[in-house]
Motif scaffolding. Structure first.
Motif, mmCIF file in Angstrom:
data_model
loop_
_atom_site.group_PDB
_atom_site.id
_atom_site.type_symbol
_atom_site.label_atom_id
_atom_site.label_comp_id
_atom_site.label_asym_id
_atom_site.label_seq_id
_atom_site.Cartn_x
_atom_site.Cartn_y
_atom_site.Cartn_z
ATOM 1 N N SER A 1 -12.470 9.512 -10.874
ATOM 2 C CA SER A 1 -11.440 9.188 -9.743
ATOM 3 C C SER A 1 -10.492 8.563 -9.514
ATOM 4 C CB SER A 1 -12.551 9.338 -7.892
ATOM 5 O OG SER A 1 -13.813 10.754 -9.392
ATOM 6 N N ARG A 2 -9.618 9.284 -9.572
ATOM 7 C CA ARG A 2 -7.880 7.645 -8.541
ATOM 8 C C ARG A 2 -7.184 8.360 -7.352
ATOM 9 N NH1 ARG A 2 -2.991 6.028 -12.122
ATOM 10 N NH2 ARG A 2 -2.300 7.735 -12.048
ATOM 11 N N TRP A 3 -7.016 7.556 -6.763
ATOM 12 C CA TRP A 3 -6.888 7.811 -5.796
ATOM 13 C C TRP A 3 -5.156 7.030 -5.194
ATOM 14 C CZ3 TRP A 3 -11.462 6.981 -5.662
ATOM 15 C CH2 TRP A 3 -11.854 7.862 -5.783
ATOM 16 N N VAL A 4 -4.231 7.944 -4.947
ATOM 17 C CA VAL A 4 -2.513 7.696 -4.973
ATOM 18 C C VAL A 4 -2.347 7.335 -3.599
ATOM 19 C CG1 VAL A 4 -0.640 7.241 -5.475
ATOM 20 C CG2 VAL A 4 -2.437 8.088 -7.036
ATOM 21 N N LEU A 5 -2.596 6.272 -2.601
ATOM 22 C CA LEU A 5 -2.029 5.926 -1.800
ATOM 23 C C LEU A 5 -0.536 5.623 -0.810
ATOM 24 C CD1 LEU A 5 -5.202 3.600 -0.648
ATOM 25 C CD2 LEU A 5 -4.963 6.389 -0.709
ATOM 26 N N VAL A 6 -0.291 6.199 0.092
ATOM 27 C CA VAL A 6 1.754 6.141 0.417
ATOM 28 C C VAL A 6 1.232 6.380 1.707
ATOM 29 C CG1 VAL A 6 4.018 6.890 -0.048
ATOM 30 C CG2 VAL A 6 2.349 7.251 -1.700
ATOM 31 N N MET A 7 0.833 5.073 2.736
ATOM 32 C CA MET A 7 0.457 4.853 3.670
ATOM 33 C C MET A 7 2.494 4.733 4.598
ATOM 34 S SD MET A 7 -1.856 4.640 3.452
ATOM 35 C CE MET A 7 -2.316 4.873 4.526
ATOM 36 N N ASP A 8 3.733 4.673 4.260
ATOM 37 C CA ASP A 8 4.251 4.283 4.701
ATOM 38 C C ASP A 8 4.796 5.357 4.868
ATOM 39 O OD1 ASP A 8 7.323 2.990 5.544
ATOM 40 O OD2 ASP A 8 7.895 4.689 4.109
ATOM 41 N N ASP A 9 5.360 5.874 6.131
ATOM 42 C CA ASP A 9 5.647 7.755 6.355
ATOM 43 C C ASP A 9 7.134 8.389 5.739
ATOM 44 O OD1 ASP A 9 2.955 7.661 8.493
ATOM 45 O OD2 ASP A 9 4.962 6.849 9.734
ATOM 46 N N PHE B 1 0.955 -0.980 0.117
ATOM 47 C CA PHE B 1 -0.348 -0.306 -0.224
ATOM 48 C C PHE B 1 1.242 1.470 -0.177
ATOM 49 C CE2 PHE B 1 -4.033 -2.434 -0.344
ATOM 50 C CZ PHE B 1 -4.983 -1.104 0.082
ATOM 51 N N SER B 2 1.776 0.960 -0.627
ATOM 52 C CA SER B 2 2.794 2.009 -0.823
ATOM 53 C C SER B 2 3.847 2.213 -1.577
ATOM 54 C CB SER B 2 3.554 2.942 0.407
ATOM 55 O OG SER B 2 3.084 3.173 1.550
ATOM 56 N N PRO B 3 3.299 2.540 -2.895
ATOM 57 C CA PRO B 3 1.990 3.120 -3.402
ATOM 58 C C PRO B 3 1.280 1.856 -3.861
ATOM 59 C CG PRO B 3 2.739 2.584 -5.535
ATOM 60 C CD PRO B 3 4.253 2.313 -4.671
ATOM 61 N N ALA B 4 -0.568 2.477 -3.741
ATOM 62 C CA ALA B 4 -1.760 1.524 -3.606
ATOM 63 C C ALA B 4 -2.617 2.796 -5.120
ATOM 64 C CB ALA B 4 -2.436 1.349 -2.821
ATOM 65 N N TYR B 5 -3.103 1.792 -6.038
ATOM 66 C CA TYR B 5 -3.562 2.637 -7.396
ATOM 67 C C TYR B 5 -5.338 2.438 -6.680
ATOM 68 C CZ TYR B 5 0.410 4.218 -8.655
ATOM 69 O OH TYR B 5 1.869 4.534 -9.019
ATOM 70 N N VAL B 6 -5.836 3.002 -6.651
ATOM 71 C CA VAL B 6 -7.466 2.703 -6.505
ATOM 72 C C VAL B 6 -8.411 3.656 -7.563
ATOM 73 C CG1 VAL B 6 -9.373 2.545 -5.273
ATOM 74 C CG2 VAL B 6 -7.202 2.423 -3.806
ATOM 75 N N LEU B 7 -9.131 2.597 -8.143
ATOM 76 C CA LEU B 7 -9.341 3.508 -9.089
ATOM 77 C C LEU B 7 -11.102 3.304 -9.711
ATOM 78 C CD1 LEU B 7 -8.954 4.598 -12.274
ATOM 79 C CD2 LEU B 7 -10.578 3.485 -12.651
ATOM 80 N N LEU B 8 -11.591 4.626 -9.296
ATOM 81 C CA LEU B 8 -13.640 4.517 -9.284
ATOM 82 C C LEU B 8 -13.752 4.806 -10.636
ATOM 83 C CD1 LEU B 8 -16.343 3.164 -8.147
ATOM 84 C CD2 LEU B 8 -16.103 4.747 -6.893
ATOM 85 N N ALA B 9 -15.047 4.186 -11.380
ATOM 86 C CA ALA B 9 -15.156 4.929 -12.893
ATOM 87 C C ALA B 9 -16.002 4.597 -13.584
ATOM 88 C CB ALA B 9 -13.940 4.929 -13.870
ATOM 89 N N PRO B 10 -17.021 5.336 -13.638
ATOM 90 C CA PRO B 10 -18.164 5.623 -13.959
ATOM 91 C C PRO B 10 -17.873 5.405 -15.617
ATOM 92 C CG PRO B 10 -18.529 7.026 -12.629
ATOM 93 C CD PRO B 10 -17.104 6.737 -12.930
#
Length: 311
Positions: A189-197, A161-170
């Motif tokens: 909509s796309r979210w780029v997640l970088v959970m590592d500090d 989850f560093s990175p993780a790509y979450v995409l939601l698309a109609p």
């Protein structure tokens, strides 16, 4: 008269019993047919399956004049599973792609050669002429830590989850046949997640320094094609394109994966995997001439022969 009446009553009772038995047998056969039809219908609505591949290579050298590592070991594994639902004009497709590879040599030590978690869920409603009104959800990340070996010690560049790509698309999905799917949308909509500090403090993968989430709004296209080229030889490819409206929309993010599978027999297969990634926000690669970090086309190739299981 009494014996005659008794005879008639016995005859009628026998005929009734025989008729009841025949009716009961007929009813059981009808119920069995209905049950079979119901089971077949349920099976037709749901389809599921998958394929698992694992390739292992090992080598060792002793007093070998041509040179080389004394010991080498590599493992590459992939899994693709799917669950699909069909009923009337509605469809729901779920696909999970997993991959992990590991290499160990005497001179370089151990390091991973492949690492992917990719889940896609797509719900569609048939609006006619092979077009579907659809909603797509996609998640991409990895299992373990990733390093670049351009320095000593190696640099940590990624982890779960560093990175993780979450995409939601109609959007709209064009499916002219069972082999090809073209999904497209002008708004996603796309979210780029970088959970590592540590990575977030470096602003890795485009997130603001110290932040863990980057939100992007843009156009998205996903092309999936799977084809049996000839008997026991199949080719599968996927191309994802994303343009972020709010930040350099001309720099399109590209994710492409290709797999060629050659089936030798029921349990043995050979496969070739080639992945291509270009992400303008991944600026981890140092230019040898200028010394400046920047984005690059990322290429990964894996070739293997080994155990294969389909279910």
């Amino acid at each position: 008269m009494k014996p005659i009446v008794l005879f008639l009553l016995c005859t009628l009772a026998g005929m009734s019993a025989t008729h009841a038995q025949e009716w009961r047998k007929e009813r059981e056969e009808v119920e069995k047919r209905f049950k079979t039809v119901a089971e077949d219908t349920a099976k037709a609505r749901w389809r599921k399956g998958g394929i698992f591949n694992v390739n292992i290579n090992q080598g060792s050298l002793t007093n070998w004049a041509a040179g080389g590592d004394k010991f080498s070991f590599s493992l590459a594994s992939t899994f693709t599973g799917y669950i699909a639902y069909r009923e009337g004009r509605r469809s729901w497709d779920n696909v999970l792609d997993l991959a992990y590879g590991y290499v160990n040599t005497t001179s370089l030590g151990g390091r991973k050669s492949d690492d992917r978690i990719d889940f896609t869920s797509k719900y569609g409603y048939d609006i006619g002429k092979k077009w579907f009104l659809s909603v797509l959800l996609n998640l991409r990340t990895q299992f373990t830590n990733g390093y670049l070996y351009d320095s000593v010690p190696p640099r940590l560049t990624s982890r779960f989850f560093s990175p993780a790509y979450v995409l939601l698309a109609p959007g709209f999905d064009y499916k002219p046949n069972d082999e090809l799917s073209v999904f497209m949308t002008p708004i996603s909509s796309r979210w780029v997640l970088v959970m590592d500090d540590m990575l977030s403090s470096q602003g890795a993968y485009g997130v603001d320094t110290g932040k863990h989430v980057l939100y992007q709004l843009g156009a998205y296209v996903s092309v999936n094609w799977a084809k049996e080229i000839m008997k026991d030889i199949t080719f599968k490819t996927r191309l994802d394109l994303f343009s972020d409206y709010r930040h350099n929309p001309q720099n399109i993010d590209v994710f492409m994966t290709n797999m060629l599978n050659l089936k030798v027999n029921k349990y043995i297969s050979a496969n070739v995997n080639v992945d291509l990634i270009y992400d303008d926000d991944v600026r981890e690669f140092v230019n040898s001439k200028t010394g400046v970090k920047g984005p690059r086309l990322q290429v990964k190739q894996v070739i293997g022969v080994g155990f294969s299981a389909r279910f």
